[in-house]
Motif scaffolding. Structure first.
Motif, PDB file in Angstrom:
ATOM      1  N   VAL A  46      -8.234   4.099   1.598  1.00  0.00           N
ATOM      2  CA  VAL A  46      -7.130   4.687   0.833  1.00  0.00           C
ATOM      3  C   VAL A  46      -7.673   5.413  -0.407  1.00  0.00           C
ATOM      4  CG1 VAL A  46      -4.950   4.217  -0.348  1.00  0.00           C
ATOM      5  CG2 VAL A  46      -5.534   2.956   1.719  1.00  0.00           C
ATOM      6  N   TYR A  92      -3.937  -2.455  -4.285  1.00  0.00           N
ATOM      7  CA  TYR A  92      -3.722  -1.984  -2.912  1.00  0.00           C
ATOM      8  C   TYR A  92      -4.240  -0.580  -2.632  1.00  0.00           C
ATOM      9  CZ  TYR A  92      -1.307  -6.247  -1.926  1.00  0.00           C
ATOM     10  OH  TYR A  92      -1.040  -7.567  -1.739  1.00  0.00           O
ATOM     11  N   ILE A  93      -4.630   0.147  -3.653  1.00  0.00           N
ATOM     12  CA  ILE A  93      -5.248   1.452  -3.419  1.00  0.00           C
ATOM     13  C   ILE A  93      -6.703   1.408  -3.854  1.00  0.00           C
ATOM     14  CG2 ILE A  93      -5.281   3.904  -4.021  1.00  0.00           C
ATOM     15  CD1 ILE A  93      -2.274   3.815  -4.250  1.00  0.00           C
ATOM     16  N   ASP A  94      -6.914   1.057  -5.111  1.00  0.00           N
ATOM     17  CA  ASP A  94      -8.270   1.108  -5.661  1.00  0.00           C
ATOM     18  C   ASP A  94      -9.217   0.122  -4.977  1.00  0.00           C
ATOM     19  OD1 ASP A  94      -9.893   2.457  -7.651  1.00  0.00           O
ATOM     20  OD2 ASP A  94     -10.091   0.484  -8.586  1.00  0.00           O
ATOM     21  N   HIS A 131      -7.168   9.315  -1.429  1.00  0.00           N
ATOM     22  CA  HIS A 131      -6.679   9.704  -2.758  1.00  0.00           C
ATOM     23  C   HIS A 131      -7.649  10.681  -3.427  1.00  0.00           C
ATOM     24  CE1 HIS A 131      -5.023   9.527  -6.744  1.00  0.00           C
ATOM     25  NE2 HIS A 131      -6.016   8.824  -7.224  1.00  0.00           N
ATOM     26  N   LEU A 178       1.115   3.978  -2.988  1.00  0.00           N
ATOM     27  CA  LEU A 178       0.843   5.405  -2.741  1.00  0.00           C
ATOM     28  C   LEU A 178       2.034   6.272  -3.135  1.00  0.00           C
ATOM     29  CD1 LEU A 178      -1.035   5.246   0.673  1.00  0.00           C
ATOM     30  CD2 LEU A 178      -1.963   6.091  -1.493  1.00  0.00           C
ATOM     31  N   TYR A 187      -1.064  -0.741  -7.737  1.00  0.00           N
ATOM     32  CA  TYR A 187      -1.910   0.401  -7.385  1.00  0.00           C
ATOM     33  C   TYR A 187      -3.381  -0.007  -7.382  1.00  0.00           C
ATOM     34  CZ  TYR A 187      -4.763   4.342  -9.175  1.00  0.00           C
ATOM     35  OH  TYR A 187      -5.756   5.250  -9.441  1.00  0.00           O
ATOM     36  N   THR A 201       0.842  -1.206   0.000  1.00  0.00           N
ATOM     37  CA  THR A 201       0.000   0.000   0.000  1.00  0.00           C
ATOM     38  C   THR A 201       0.872   1.248   0.000  1.00  0.00           C
ATOM     39  OG1 THR A 201      -1.795  -1.164   1.139  1.00  0.00           O
ATOM     40  CG2 THR A 201      -1.807   1.252   1.240  1.00  0.00           C
TER      41      THR A 201
END
Length: 173
Positions: free
Chosen positions: A108, A101-103, A112, A48, A98, A44
């Protein structure tokens, strides 16, 4: 972070684990736990950090070449969309990281999106947060990872401009 980034780009995120990262660094995977609680936190933070670099032109956004609020919003949206498109093409393994681990992490993603809204607000001077979110939503097809596989099958710039023509009248100035 640099070592993990290089390893993900070279091997893919599925083949990289904390033991391999530790080995590359000449240490044990246990030593990495001093900095990260586990693989998920490392990935993550790596995603980021990578995303921050990819979107650096938005934070802060240089609006000096823009002559109106409409120009600022258009150029800001194009930088966002173009940066994500370029990242998808240039570093597909990092884009996959990305996405995973973000979307796929609501907290998170909210952070963003909040950062993007703050940047667009500062650049455009638009104060109504709801309008800023609506503008981002209108262009999510060009920036959200869920749609990335479609980007190569379309005329990205032409489609972007078609959506811009729909929202442009709603941007004052």
């Amino acid at each position: 972070m640099e070592t993990a980034h290089r390893m993900v780009v070279e091997q893919g995120m599925e083949k990289v684990n904390l033991s391999k990262v530790g080995s590359q660094l000449g240490t044990s995977h246990a030593a990495i736990y001093k900095y990260f609680t586990g693989k998920e936190e490392l990935w993550t933070e790596l995603a980021l950090s990578w995303l921050d670099c990819e979107l650096a032109r938005l934070f802060p956004f240089d609006k000096d070449k823009c002559s109106s609020k409409k120009d600022v919003v258009h150029e800001w949206l194009w930088v966002l969309s173009g940066s994500k498109y370029d990242a998808y093409v240039r570093e597909p393994e990092m884009f996959k990281l990305y996405t995973a681990y973000i979307d796929q992490n609501p907290a998170v993603v909210a952070r963003h999106i909040g950062d993007l809204v703050d940047s667009l607000k500062a650049a455009s001077g638009i104060e109504e947060v709801e309008r800023l979110y609506a503008i981002l939503m209108a262009f999510s097809y060009f920036s959200a990872p869920a749609y990335a596989d479609n980007w190569m099958r379309m005329d990205f710039k032409a489609e972007f401009e078609a959506v811009w023509k729909l929202i442009e009248p709603g941007i004052e100035g």
